[in-house]
Enzyme design. Structure first.
Site, PDB file in Angstrom:
ATOM      1  N   GLN A  86       0.839  -1.190   0.000  1.00 19.55           N
ATOM      2  CA  GLN A  86       0.000   0.000   0.000  1.00 19.55           C
ATOM      3  C   GLN A  86       0.878   1.246   0.000  1.00 19.55           C
ATOM      4  O   GLN A  86       1.746   1.394   0.864  1.00 19.55           O
ATOM      5  CB  GLN A  86      -0.871   0.034   1.251  1.00 19.55           C
ATOM      6  CG  GLN A  86      -1.938  -1.020   1.331  1.00 19.55           C
ATOM      7  CD  GLN A  86      -2.620  -0.993   2.685  1.00 19.55           C
ATOM      8  OE1 GLN A  86      -2.410  -1.865   3.508  1.00 19.55           O
ATOM      9  NE2 GLN A  86      -3.446   0.015   2.924  1.00 19.55           N
ATOM     10  N   SER A  88       0.086   6.310   3.158  1.00 13.31           N
ATOM     11  CA  SER A  88       0.498   7.323   4.142  1.00 13.31           C
ATOM     12  C   SER A  88       1.671   8.154   3.650  1.00 13.31           C
ATOM     13  O   SER A  88       2.514   7.673   2.887  1.00 13.31           O
ATOM     14  CB  SER A  88       0.876   6.644   5.453  1.00 13.31           C
ATOM     15  OG  SER A  88      -0.238   6.010   6.036  1.00 13.31           O
ATOM     16  N   GLU A 115      -8.645  -4.090   5.186  1.00 18.35           N
ATOM     17  CA  GLU A 115      -7.597  -4.125   6.204  1.00 18.35           C
ATOM     18  C   GLU A 115      -8.193  -4.265   7.599  1.00 18.35           C
ATOM     19  O   GLU A 115      -7.691  -5.042   8.420  1.00 18.35           O
ATOM     20  CB  GLU A 115      -6.741  -2.862   6.125  1.00 18.35           C
ATOM     21  CG  GLU A 115      -5.574  -2.849   7.084  1.00 18.35           C
ATOM     22  CD  GLU A 115      -4.653  -1.668   6.864  1.00 18.35           C
ATOM     23  OE1 GLU A 115      -3.440  -1.833   7.000  1.00 18.35           O
ATOM     24  OE2 GLU A 115      -5.155  -0.569   6.555  1.00 18.35           O
TER      25      GLU A 115
END
Length: 416
Positions: free
Chosen positions: A145, A148, A263
């Site tokens: 992923q 962030s 998730e």
């Protein structure tokens, strides 16, 4: 399907597991398990780069073997290499598999199989589903992923990595951080800012990015628990073809929520991270903590939380079989799981005292430091506690949302 069909499936799965793996030693109690096998209770891996790659290679081989035998994607439709079976068959196989030595676990493989592949199934084009789902579910390729950023963690919608359209491609510049497994992944699910002139939730787009592209640099980050599971990922004029865009332009927030929903569901079912209740009980017997009134109380709290987790898991599995979505309950389960890990940390810290920080070579003592140091990370990973509480308050309890001063303001005009 009938109970008879499920029993027959269990028998076939057990036979296949015996033929392809090694049964774990059977123990009748936590006490009997003390001093045998590995005493690793780490939350995050503390391995050298080569050792971590070797671990991933073993896990990928096991995933491929399961997939080819029809056990790697039981609930998936046959067109994706699955068997289209109900959830209880997946649960039954997982239960049987836990009795065998299958090499451990690694977050990157879990992200690939449980998060990225299902997201592509929901949002990808027919060509993307054909290209990616088989290789991801079989472990042939791994994906991380790329969400962030240094200035956009809990407030993910504030991210600033830019993707600018250039004909049939997009040029990406920016930085991601806390990316688990990026140094070993072939692909990443990237959320980037494609329109800075609309409110922050509306101006993002998702992409599938080959991490071998020119201009991408991955730099591992050393964690306080010793390992380098997390990474910084830098993008410098990276050119991504539009054919790798995941979903519609401007719908990146929906793509992120889809993946994060998977998730939370994966976190709520997680039972293999860090030290377990049984291991804490074994430690109590070894150290004599089970005979200390104050420590017995802490241990009792650990045991009660573990039993309640079993009940919650059974309820959630039944709800899933009934077709009920996990929804905001996933946030509750994630917070409960993190609290259980923290409770174990509190108990072993009190039970071990100095032995937790002095490596004397004694089996099953100093190793607990990896759990104690790693457990707080999951108060942030997968959505911070504060974000989970907001989700629970707004979507579960029906409370009014938090006031947002940035509502309706273009991302470009937000203070940074």
């Amino acid at each position: 399907m009938s109970e008879a069909a499920l029993r027959e499936f269990r028998a076939q799965a057990r036979e296949w597991l015996h033929a392809n793996s090694t049964p774990l030693p059977r123990t009748d109690s936590a006490e009997a398990a003390w001093g045998t096998g590995s005493d690793d209770v780490s939350v995050f891996h503390n391995l050298s780069h080569d050792d971590e790659r070797a671990l991933l290679d073993r896990l990928r081989q096991w995933q491929r073997r399961k997939f080819e035998a029809g056990y790697g994607a039981l609930e998936w439709p046959e067109e994706f290499g699955g068997r289209g079976l109900p959830p209880e068959f997946e649960e039954a196989f997982a239960e049987e598999e836990r009795a065998f030595d299958t090499g451990g676990m690694h977050e990157l493989l879990s992200v690939t199989v449980r998060l990225i592949a299902p997201t592509i199934r929901l949002l990808g084009t027919a060509e993307q589903r054909q290209r990616f789902i088989g290789p991801l579910l079989s472990g042939a390729e791994l994906a991380c992923q790329l969400f962030s950023e240094p200035g956009a963690g809990s407030d993910l919608a504030a991210l600033g990595t830019r993707a600018v359209r250039d004909g049939d491609a997009w040029i990406v510049n920016g930085q991601k951080v806390w990316t688990s497994g990026a140094q070993f992944a072939q692909w990443g699910e990237l959320i980037a800012r494609t329109d800075p002139d609309v409110p922050k939730h509306q101006g993002m787009t998702a992409f599938l990015v080959p991490l071998e592209l020119p201009g991408i640099r991955v730099r591992p980050l050393r964690q306080m628990s010793g390992g380098t599971s997390f990474n910084e990922v830098f993008f410098d004029d990276v050119r991504i073809p539009d054919s790798l865009r995941l979903g519609e332009v401007g719908h990146g927030w929906q793509a992120a929520l889809t993946t994060l929903g998977f998730e939370r569901g994966a976190s709520s079912a997680n039972t293999g991270v860090g030290g377990s209740c049984a291991q804490a009980m074994a430690l109590a017997r070894h150290t004599g903590a089970d005979r200390d009134p104050l420590l017995r109380r802490k241990l009792a709290e650990v045991i009660i939380a573990d039993r309640l987790a079993d009940i919650a898991r059974a309820r959630d599995e039944q709800a899933q079989r009934n077709g009920e979505p996990l929804g905001a309950l996933g946030s509750i389960r994630k917070m409960q799981w993190v609290r259980r890990m923290s409770g174990i940390s509190e108990f072993v810290t009190a039970a071990l005292g100095p032995r937790l920080v002095v490596d004397s070579g004694e089996w099953g003592t100093y190793a607990w430091g990896q759990h104690v140091l790693g457990a707080p990370g999951y108060r942030i990973a997968g959505g911070s506690d504060e974000i989970q509480r907001n989700i629970i308050a707004e979507r579960w309890l029906g409370l009014p949302p938090e006031p947002r001063a940035d509502r309706g303001t273009a991302w470009r005009d937000l203070p940074r």
